[in-house]
Structure formats: structure tokens, C-alpha cells
Motif scaffolding. Structure first.
Motif, PDB file in Angstrom:
ATOM      1  N   LYS A 315       0.828  -1.205   0.000  1.00 16.11           N
ATOM      2  CA  LYS A 315       0.000   0.000   0.000  1.00 16.11           C
ATOM      3  C   LYS A 315       0.865   1.259   0.000  1.00 16.11           C
ATOM      4  CE  LYS A 315      -3.636  -2.514   2.483  1.00 16.11           C
ATOM      5  NZ  LYS A 315      -4.293  -2.723   3.767  1.00 16.11           N
ATOM      6  N   GLN A 338      -3.784   2.613   5.464  1.00 17.18           N
ATOM      7  CA  GLN A 338      -4.976   2.179   4.736  1.00 17.18           C
ATOM      8  C   GLN A 338      -5.751   3.392   4.204  1.00 17.18           C
ATOM      9  OE1 GLN A 338      -6.005  -1.103   4.104  1.00 17.18           O
ATOM     10  NE2 GLN A 338      -7.377  -0.028   2.715  1.00 17.18           N
ATOM     11  N   ASP A 342      -6.620   4.110   0.376  1.00 19.21           N
ATOM     12  CA  ASP A 342      -8.013   4.242  -0.075  1.00 19.21           C
ATOM     13  C   ASP A 342      -8.238   5.550  -0.821  1.00 19.21           C
ATOM     14  OD1 ASP A 342      -8.596   1.814   1.016  1.00 19.21           O
ATOM     15  OD2 ASP A 342      -9.421   2.632   2.875  1.00 19.21           O
ATOM     16  N   GLU A 345      -8.072   6.379  -4.883  1.00 19.67           N
ATOM     17  CA  GLU A 345      -9.159   6.239  -5.848  1.00 19.67           C
ATOM     18  C   GLU A 345     -10.105   7.454  -5.834  1.00 19.67           C
ATOM     19  OE1 GLU A 345      -9.548   1.433  -6.102  1.00 19.67           O
ATOM     20  OE2 GLU A 345     -10.939   2.540  -4.835  1.00 19.67           O
TER      21      GLU A 345
END
Length: 379
Positions: A315, A338, A342, A345
Motif C-alpha cells: 500500500k 490504509q 483508499d 481512488e
């Protein structure tokens, strides 16, 4: 041409000890020669590879055999970063060619390794080297080969147990007779090798190092699926026996009850096996593949090497591929990583009202997450 690692072996011949230091010396060791060898790879396939004279006896390859580490077994490439732990001796600087063979001398300084050589538990020298595989076929000395080892660079000489399966070269006079050479799955070359394997009824591409794990998982699934099929057949047979026995007398009824009990037991085993298969498949494997595919969409598919990296590493690589080093992940939580992943996008700019601020808990981590959100939306 892909670059890979190889290991060839020769037995330790006559050795001598220095009276002052106690070091062990082996003179005029035949390191390698022009020949064709069969390598059994980690996926079970075999390949005949040629060490042609112009490659194995080239000036650059002979020079690469000089002043190189001697190790106790193979542990991958030896560098300045791990030599303190791995180096147990060294080769001399007199690498030379005699006929079709490359020779050098070695010195072993480690007392434990010297003891193992003296008691016979380790009596072979195995050459670890890097080479580029050229998929050109041909014939050398009457033996056909599938590929040629080019740009051979010797990295180290490992002392290994006598008769280790797949790593033996028996010496006959001044020549060497090669038997199967196994390419260890735990070693990696400079370029990741991939293999196409069939798992769960479909072809998937995985890292060469993972082939054994994937094929074992698929084999376990197949074995359990066969057990289920066998149990289903037994259940069908027992139910047929039960139907036949139900029309008989009390004795037949007892047999029917017994058959039913067996059928129930088998059905229970059947369900347990199905649960085991579902557990073996799980979501972890699919989730890992999905994450890799998603990360590749950000970092590019051609050169990115995901092998050995954690989900967190993947990530972070994806975020840095898009945002560079503008975000510092040191000492940041997995939730922070995280969130950054995320947001890749989401649009980089938001015009107008972006909705109410998310609730915060008031700690420093929430401040970090809010700052990350603001940076992502261009606030």
C-alpha cells in the motif's frame, strides 16, 4: 535474458593445514567446466543447460572466481552486508583454466567448519553463481541442451554435506560428470521468475518461489475433493443397502440401522472435509491477489517486484508511486496507511461543499488522518 542463481558442486579432494594458524587449504580445486547439466527446477520441470567453453572459461568468469567468500552452505548472494555472518574463508587469486576446467585454491578459517570437514559430515564444495539464461538450444559434445548460461559470475564457494541430493559433481580424473542440479526455491535471482500453475481449476501466474506452496495447496484440495467423492459413493452404496434391507426381518432392520449410522457418520465427515477445503481456500489468497492487482494499477506492472512484501508495504509503494515522498509513513499506524491507500481512488480536487467533517477522537493519530484527508482533497 533473465538472470538467475545456480549451484554446482564438487567433492573436496586433498586438503592441508597451516601449522601456525590451523587454517585448512585446498589446492587446485576444479570449480567448473564446459559441460551440459540437467537442472530440476522448483516447479518440477527439467532443463538441460550448457556451460559452453566461451562462457565458463572466459576471462571475466575466471576472474570472478578470485578472492570470493567461502560459506557454510548456501544462503543466497554474499555481500558486504552479510559477509560478517556468512564468510568462513576465501578463494585465492589464482583462478585459471586447464583444458576445459576452471581451477582455484581455497582457504577455510572457521574452526567449526574445519571440524565438519575433518569428521566427514561436510565434504563438498558447491559453487554459487549468477548467470543469464539464453533460451537458445543446441548440442555440445553430443549432448542436447535447452538453454545457455551466459555472463557467469561466481559469487561464493559453499561447503555442503557429502552426497547432498541434487548438488553433486563426481570427478573422474580431470573431468567432471554432472548429475541433476536442483535450483532451490528459496533462492532468488536478480529478476523475479514467474510460473503459470493450475490451481482450483484455473491457470494463475505466480512467483516461481511460490509455485511449491500453491501446488501443494491445490494438491491438498484435490486430495480432499477425491475423499469427498469417495465418501459420496460410499453414502450412495450404503443408502442402497439400507433400502434393500428395509424390506427384511428384524435382523435386516438392525443392519439397516447400522447402515444408516454409517451413512450419517460419513455425511458428517463429508461436511467436515468440505469445511476444511473452504478453510484451505479461504479469502486470504484471493485478497492478496486482488491487492497485488490493485497496487500494480498504480505502480505499473512491468518492473514492480511484490514478492516478500507485506500488505502494508504494498500500500505504501502504491501511495508513493502516485504522490511521491510527500507523505511520511514512519511511525504511522496501519489505519493511516490504509486511509492513504483508499484515497488514491478519490479525486485529487474537490470543488464546493465536501460534506460534514468526519468525527474525530481527539488524539494525534486523528490529526494525522485529517491532515492526510485535506492533502488528498487539495485543502
Amino acid at each position: 535474458m533473465p538472470s538467475v542463481q545456480r549451484y554446482d558442486s564438487v567433492p573436496i579432494r586433498d586438503y592441508h593445514f597451516d601449522d601456525q594458524t590451523g587454517f585448512l587449504y585446498v589446492y587446485r580445486v576444479p570449480i567448473a567446466g564446459a559441460m551440459v547439466q540437467k537442472y530440476v527446477k522448483s516447479d518440477g520441470s527439467e532443463e538441460m543447460e550448457a556451460k559452453l567453453p566461451e562462457e565458463i572459461l572466459s576471462d571475466s568468469t575466471v576472474s570472478s572466481a578470485n578472492s570470493k567468500p567461502v560459506t557454510d552452505g548456501h544462503h543466497g548472494l554474499v555481500t558486504k552486508d552479510n559477509s560478517h555472518d556468512l564468510m568462513k574463508g576465501f578463494t585465492a587469486s589464482n583462478g585459471h583454466v586447464e583444458g576445459n576446467m576452471l581451477y582455484n585454491d581455497i582457504t577455510i578459517t572457521d574452526p567449526n567448519l574445519i571440524s565438519q570437514i575433518k569428521n566427514g559430515s561436510k565434504r563438498e564444495l558447491s559453487i554459487g553463481f549468477e548467470t543469464q539464461m539464453d533460451p537458445t538450444s543446441g548440442t555440445y559434445n553430443g549432448t542436447k541442451y535447452d538453454a545457455v548460461q551466459r555472463n557467469i559470475r561466481i559469487n561464493h564457494v559453499a561447503v555442503v554435506p557429502k552426497g547432498r541430493a541434487g548438488h553433486e559433481v563426481r570427478l573422474i580424473g580431470d573431468s567432471a560428470e554432472a548429475v541433476d542440479q536442483v535450483e532451490p526455491s528459496e533462492e532468488k535471482g536478480n529478476q523475479m521468475e514467474t510460473r503459470v500453475v493450475r490451481a482450483d481449476g484455473q491457470n494463475i501466474t505466480v512467483a516461481a518461489d511460490d509455485v511449491e506452496k500453491i501446488t501443494k495447496l491445490d494438491a491438498d484440495n484435490s486430495a480432499k475433493a477425491k475423499q469427498i467423492a469417495d465418501l459420496d459413493a460410499q453414502i450412495k452404496k450404503l443408502k442402497a443397502e439400507k433400502a434393500q434391507l428395509q424390506g427384511n426381518a428384524d435382523e435386516a432392520n438392525k443392519k439397516a440401522d447400522s447402515a444408516q449410522a454409517k451413512a450419517d457418520s460419513l455425511e458428517t465427515d463429508n461436511e467436515k472435509l468440505k469445511d476444511q477445503i473452504n478453510h484451505l481456500k479461504g479469502d486470504a489468497f484471493d485478497e492478496r491477489l486482488n491487492l497485488i492487482d490493485k497496487v500494480k494499477s498504480f505502480v505499473g506492472d512491468s518492473d514492480y517486484d511484490y514478492h516478500g512484501k507485506t500488505d502494508r508495504d504494498l500500500k505504501i509503494d502504491a501511495v508513493k508511486a502516485i504522490k511521491g515522498d510527500s507523505i511520511d509513513f514512519e511511525d504511522k499506524s496501519d489505519a493511516y496507511v490504509q486511509a492513504a491507500f483508499d484515497m488514491l481512488e478519490k479525486p485529487k480536487q474537490v470543488s464546493g461543499y465536501a460534506g460534514p467533517d468526519p468525527e474525530t477522537k481527539g488524539d494525534s493519530q486523528d490529526v494525522d488522518l485529517m491532515a492526510l484527508r485535506d492533502a488528498s482533497y487539495g485543502y
